[in-house]
Design a protein around this motif. Structure first.
Motif, mmCIF file in Angstrom:
data_model
loop_
_atom_site.group_PDB
_atom_site.id
_atom_site.type_symbol
_atom_site.label_atom_id
_atom_site.label_comp_id
_atom_site.label_asym_id
_atom_site.label_seq_id
_atom_site.Cartn_x
_atom_site.Cartn_y
_atom_site.Cartn_z
ATOM 1 N N HIS A 128 -1.042 10.488 1.522
ATOM 2 C CA HIS A 128 -2.245 9.532 2.338
ATOM 3 C C HIS A 128 -1.653 7.818 2.100
ATOM 4 O O HIS A 128 -1.080 7.344 1.519
ATOM 5 C CB HIS A 128 -2.361 8.958 0.114
ATOM 6 N N SER A 130 -2.711 5.272 3.430
ATOM 7 C CA SER A 130 -3.268 4.207 2.548
ATOM 8 C C SER A 130 -3.131 3.381 1.129
ATOM 9 O O SER A 130 -2.235 2.247 1.158
ATOM 10 C CB SER A 130 -5.005 3.462 2.823
ATOM 11 N N GLU A 131 -2.635 4.594 0.453
ATOM 12 C CA GLU A 131 -1.453 4.836 -0.761
ATOM 13 C C GLU A 131 -0.360 4.094 0.098
ATOM 14 O O GLU A 131 0.397 3.416 -1.077
ATOM 15 C CB GLU A 131 -1.845 5.727 -1.520
ATOM 16 N N SER A 132 0.193 4.532 0.864
ATOM 17 C CA SER A 132 1.813 3.847 1.383
ATOM 18 C C SER A 132 1.833 2.842 1.246
ATOM 19 O O SER A 132 2.679 2.268 0.770
ATOM 20 C CB SER A 132 2.173 5.701 1.906
ATOM 21 N N ALA A 134 -0.292 0.702 0.352
ATOM 22 C CA ALA A 134 -0.302 -0.692 -0.756
ATOM 23 C C ALA A 134 0.637 -0.743 -1.814
ATOM 24 O O ALA A 134 0.948 -1.415 -1.782
ATOM 25 C CB ALA A 134 -2.342 -0.121 -1.313
ATOM 26 N N ARG A 135 1.486 0.406 -0.971
ATOM 27 C CA ARG A 135 2.730 0.352 -2.666
ATOM 28 C C ARG A 135 3.924 -0.586 -1.814
ATOM 29 O O ARG A 135 4.440 -1.124 -2.648
ATOM 30 C CB ARG A 135 2.979 2.021 -2.648
ATOM 31 N N ALA A 167 -3.815 -1.364 3.874
ATOM 32 C CA ALA A 167 -3.553 -2.056 2.470
ATOM 33 C C ALA A 167 -3.791 -3.651 2.237
ATOM 34 O O ALA A 167 -3.056 -3.830 3.520
ATOM 35 C CB ALA A 167 -2.752 -1.824 1.834
#
Length: 251
Positions: A128, A130-132, A134-135, A167
């Motif tokens: 994922h 976009s989740e990466s 964001a992190r 992000a």
């Protein structure tokens, strides 16, 4: 606008804190855009894999067999199996595998890489992106992060950098409703800013053994424009994908 690569990053291993490694090497500003190659994101997230993890199933063997009927070259069955497992749709099987990944990106071989993977057979894209992004953003003073990859383009030779995750910014800058120099209202123009930033970063990150997978974009200004969250085109409005489906079905 200025771009510079983050220097002296080590070989990334599973569990590495990318944000911490970046912070240690460069003083970031809040409005910087940090572009991170998917290769190092995948390595940090343990997405390297061995061929033994992908025993070829019937469809993978069929694709390899069909390819062999036309050419002596082609990927091994285990690699085809990996591509199938990372994809939700196969648009083209021959002369290459063009697929849609589970997060919506369409590219050759589901973006799986077989280079710059010193301790494994292949490297899968982040699950994922976009989740990466964001992190990574959570650990940085910079407000904007783009996860990049490279892929080819229809009708043109060569590859370029593209955004597969983001992000802190919208992927599109929306010009609709604004006017051109002659006062005509723009009706369809949405600029893919995330892709443009990724392509610019790729000029510094390179494609081979450069060892500079993180690039900072400084003084990029969004301007007084709207935002668009659209990036990967929906099937209903994607005339190219529908045409490929029709062509594949005729075969």
């Amino acid at each position: 606008m200025e771009l510079f690569a983050v220097p002296d990053l080590p070989e990334i291993r599973p569990g590495h804190d990318l944000a911490a490694l970046i912070r240690e090497r460069v003083d970031l500003r809040p409005d910087d855009v940090v572009c991170v190659a998917s290769t190092v994101v995948s390595k940090a997230e343990g997405r390297a894999a061995d061929r033994s993890e992908f025993p070829a199933g019937p469809r993978a063997r069929e694709i390899v067999s069909n390819r062999a009927a036309e050419t002596d070259e082609g990927p091994p069955p285990w690699f085809v199996q990996a591509v199938l497992e990372e994809s939700v749709e196969v648009l083209v099987e021959n002369p290459f595998l063009l697929t849609e990944t589970r997060f919506g990106h369409i590219g050759v071989n589901a973006g799986i890489d077989r280079s710059n993977v010193p301790s494994a057979d292949l490297l899968l894209l982040p699950k994922h992106p976009s989740e990466s992004a964001a992190r990574i953003r959570e650990g940085l003073p910079a407000d904007r992060v783009v996860v990049t990859d490279t892929c080819g383009r229809p009708f043109r030779h060569g590859q370029r950098g593209v955004a597969i995750g983001w992000a802190g910014l919208a992927p599109g800058r929306d010009w609709r409703g604004e006017t051109d120099r002659d006062g005509r209202e723009l009706g369809i123009t949405v600029e893919s800013v995330a892709d443009e930033l990724a392509a610019a970063a790729n000029l510094l990150a390179g494609e081979g053994d450069d060892g500079t997978p993180v690039v900072v974009v400084r003084d990029f200004e969004w301007g007084d424009h709207g935002e668009s969250d659209a990036h990967f085109r929906e099937v209903e409005t994607d005339v190219v994908r529908r045409a490929i489906r029709a062509w594949s079905n005729r075969g």
